[in-house]
Motif scaffolding. Sequence first.
Motif, mmCIF file in Angstrom:
data_model
loop_
_atom_site.group_PDB
_atom_site.id
_atom_site.type_symbol
_atom_site.label_atom_id
_atom_site.label_comp_id
_atom_site.label_asym_id
_atom_site.label_seq_id
_atom_site.Cartn_x
_atom_site.Cartn_y
_atom_site.Cartn_z
ATOM 1 N N ALA A 186 0.819 -1.210 0.000
ATOM 2 C CA ALA A 186 0.000 0.000 0.000
ATOM 3 C C ALA A 186 0.856 1.264 0.000
ATOM 4 O O ALA A 186 0.534 2.236 -0.697
ATOM 5 C CB ALA A 186 -0.940 -0.009 1.201
ATOM 6 N N ASN A 187 1.942 1.270 0.777
ATOM 7 C CA ASN A 187 2.786 2.463 0.812
ATOM 8 C C ASN A 187 3.442 2.719 -0.528
ATOM 9 O O ASN A 187 3.468 3.852 -1.026
ATOM 10 C CB ASN A 187 3.849 2.335 1.898
ATOM 11 N N ALA A 188 3.994 1.698 -1.132
ATOM 12 C CA ALA A 188 4.672 1.870 -2.415
ATOM 13 C C ALA A 188 3.694 2.374 -3.475
ATOM 14 O O ALA A 188 4.001 3.308 -4.237
ATOM 15 C CB ALA A 188 5.300 0.547 -2.866
ATOM 16 N N ILE A 189 2.526 1.775 -3.524
ATOM 17 C CA ILE A 189 1.517 2.201 -4.502
ATOM 18 C C ILE A 189 1.058 3.626 -4.192
ATOM 19 O O ILE A 189 0.914 4.467 -5.089
ATOM 20 C CB ILE A 189 0.323 1.230 -4.503
ATOM 21 N N GLY A 190 0.847 3.906 -2.911
ATOM 22 C CA GLY A 190 0.388 5.237 -2.509
ATOM 23 C C GLY A 190 1.389 6.323 -2.831
ATOM 24 O O GLY A 190 1.022 7.405 -3.311
ATOM 25 N N TYR A 191 2.681 6.061 -2.568
ATOM 26 C CA TYR A 191 3.713 7.046 -2.903
ATOM 27 C C TYR A 191 3.787 7.261 -4.410
ATOM 28 O O TYR A 191 3.966 8.393 -4.887
ATOM 29 C CB TYR A 191 5.076 6.587 -2.389
ATOM 30 N N ALA A 192 3.666 6.192 -5.183
ATOM 31 C CA ALA A 192 3.702 6.320 -6.640
ATOM 32 C C ALA A 192 2.552 7.186 -7.135
ATOM 33 O O ALA A 192 2.735 8.062 -7.992
ATOM 34 C CB ALA A 192 3.660 4.937 -7.288
ATOM 35 N N LEU A 193 1.359 6.964 -6.594
ATOM 36 C CA LEU A 193 0.201 7.742 -7.017
ATOM 37 C C LEU A 193 0.355 9.214 -6.659
ATOM 38 O O LEU A 193 0.022 10.096 -7.463
ATOM 39 C CB LEU A 193 -1.072 7.177 -6.382
ATOM 40 N N SER A 194 0.878 9.495 -5.467
ATOM 41 C CA SER A 194 1.111 10.890 -5.081
ATOM 42 C C SER A 194 2.110 11.554 -6.012
ATOM 43 O O SER A 194 1.941 12.717 -6.406
ATOM 44 C CB SER A 194 1.620 10.962 -3.630
ATOM 45 N N THR A 195 3.171 10.828 -6.349
ATOM 46 C CA THR A 195 4.195 11.376 -7.234
ATOM 47 C C THR A 195 3.631 11.651 -8.623
ATOM 48 O O THR A 195 3.910 12.699 -9.223
ATOM 49 C CB THR A 195 5.387 10.414 -7.334
ATOM 50 N N ILE A 196 2.841 10.717 -9.146
ATOM 51 C CA ILE A 196 2.240 10.909 -10.466
ATOM 52 C C ILE A 196 1.330 12.136 -10.465
ATOM 53 O O ILE A 196 1.357 12.960 -11.385
ATOM 54 C CB ILE A 196 1.463 9.650 -10.881
ATOM 55 N N ARG A 197 0.522 12.262 -9.412
ATOM 56 C CA ARG A 197 -0.402 13.400 -9.331
ATOM 57 C C ARG A 197 0.374 14.715 -9.267
ATOM 58 O O ARG A 197 0.066 15.676 -9.986
ATOM 59 C CB ARG A 197 -1.317 13.248 -8.114
ATOM 60 N N ARG A 198 1.381 14.779 -8.404
ATOM 61 C CA ARG A 198 2.167 16.010 -8.254
ATOM 62 C C ARG A 198 2.927 16.341 -9.540
ATOM 63 O O ARG A 198 3.027 17.512 -9.944
ATOM 64 C CB ARG A 198 3.127 15.852 -7.069
ATOM 65 N N THR A 199 3.466 15.318 -10.193
ATOM 66 C CA THR A 199 4.192 15.528 -11.449
ATOM 67 C C THR A 199 3.270 16.078 -12.523
ATOM 68 O O THR A 199 3.626 17.004 -13.270
ATOM 69 C CB THR A 199 4.828 14.209 -11.918
ATOM 70 N N ALA A 200 2.072 15.520 -12.617
ATOM 71 C CA ALA A 200 1.105 16.011 -13.605
ATOM 72 C C ALA A 200 0.704 17.449 -13.308
ATOM 73 O O ALA A 200 0.558 18.275 -14.234
ATOM 74 C CB ALA A 200 -0.123 15.099 -13.616
ATOM 75 N N GLU A 201 0.517 17.781 -12.040
ATOM 76 C CA GLU A 201 0.158 19.150 -11.679
ATOM 77 C C GLU A 201 1.260 20.128 -12.063
ATOM 78 O O GLU A 201 0.987 21.231 -12.562
ATOM 79 C CB GLU A 201 -0.133 19.226 -10.182
#
Length: 347
Positions: A186-201
Motif C-alpha cells: 500500500a505504501n509503495a503504490i500510494g507514494y507512486a500515485l502521489s508522485t504521479i499526481r504532483r508531477t502532472a500538476e
Amino acid sequence: MARRDISFASFNLLNLQLPGRPVYTDADGWDAGIYQKKIDFTATTLDRLDADVYGCQELWAPEALQQALDQSGLAASHQIVTPPGHPGTRITCAAVVRREMLVGEAEWITDFPPEMVLRSTGDDPQQPAIAVGLRGFSRPVLHLQVQPDPSTPVIHVFVCHFKSRRPAEVWRERDWYDRNIHAPHANAIGYALSTIRRTAEAAALRVLATRIAKGSHVPVVMIGDMNDSKDSNTLNILTEQPRYLSTLSRGGGDNAMYTAQVLQEYRSVRDVYYTHIHQDMHDSLDHILVSEEFYDNSRDRLWRFDDMLVVNDHLNWDDHKTSGTNDHGLIVARFRWQPPTAEMPFV
C-alpha cells in the motif's frame, strides 16, 4: 522599497479556518483559543515579511484571513484575494496583495489545459505504452496579475499547492483494493500515485506559464507549496532546468523559471534554507520561481534579485496544533527595478 520594486512571499496558512468549523475529518476544528493564536501568528508574520504579494495556501475561511490582515495593520495597504462566495468547506489558494498593484480580476484554475496530454507509446521498442488520465489540480491554481507601477509591465502570478508527498490512502479504494493482496504494498503504490499526481500538476502549471512566457517579454512568477525540493523532478518541470550563468555571462532562458532559493544561494556563504521538517529531515517544499525578467544575468532583465528571507524558527517546535504556528516556513523574495542601460548594462 522604491515604487517600481516588488516583493513576493509564500505563506502556507496550515488550515486557517474559523473556530468550531470542520477541518477535513475533524468536525470541531480549532477551538477559540488556538484559533486566536493562529490569527496572532499569521498577523505578526504578515507584518514581518512586509511583502507586496503574498501567495497563500491552505485557506478555509476568507473571514479568518481578513481578520489576520486587519490585526497585522496592513489592511489599509493590502487586500485579500479569495474565491468569490467561497463557503469555507474546502481549502483554497489565496493571496494578499498591495491594493494599488492588483490588476483586473483573479481566476482559480481547476482543470488542466487541453494541451496537457500525458500519453506515450515509449521512446524505444522495449517500453510499454503509458497514459495518465488526470485532468485537474488537487487545489485550484490562483492566477492574478499585478503591476508595481504604471511604468512597469504587468506581472502574471500563479499561486499553487500541489499534492503532498504523503502516500495516497489506497486502502480507501473500493473497486480494486484487496487487503489480502495489496496491503503489503500500500505504501509503495500510494507514494507512486502521489508522485504521479504532483508531477502532472507541475506539468499542467508549466503549460499555463509557457502560454504566457514563451516568445514574449511578459514577467511570470510562481509561488507556492510545491511539496518537493528544488532539485526534484517537480521543480525541474516547472523551471525547465535553466543554466545559472557565471558573473560576467549574459543570456537567460525565454521559457525558464529561476528559483529564489538558488538566486539566494549564489549570494550566500552557506545554505540554510528549509521550510519543512519531517522525521528530523529538513527540506524546502515552498518556492518562489521567477521568469528571466527577474534574473540578474538575463539580457531581458527588468528587475534584479535583491535578497530572500526565510522565517522558519517555529518549525523546530512540533506543537503547531497548540501553539498556533504553521508547519511550513515562510519565504519572501525581493526584487529591485533595474533594467540594463547603455551606461550600466549589468550591475
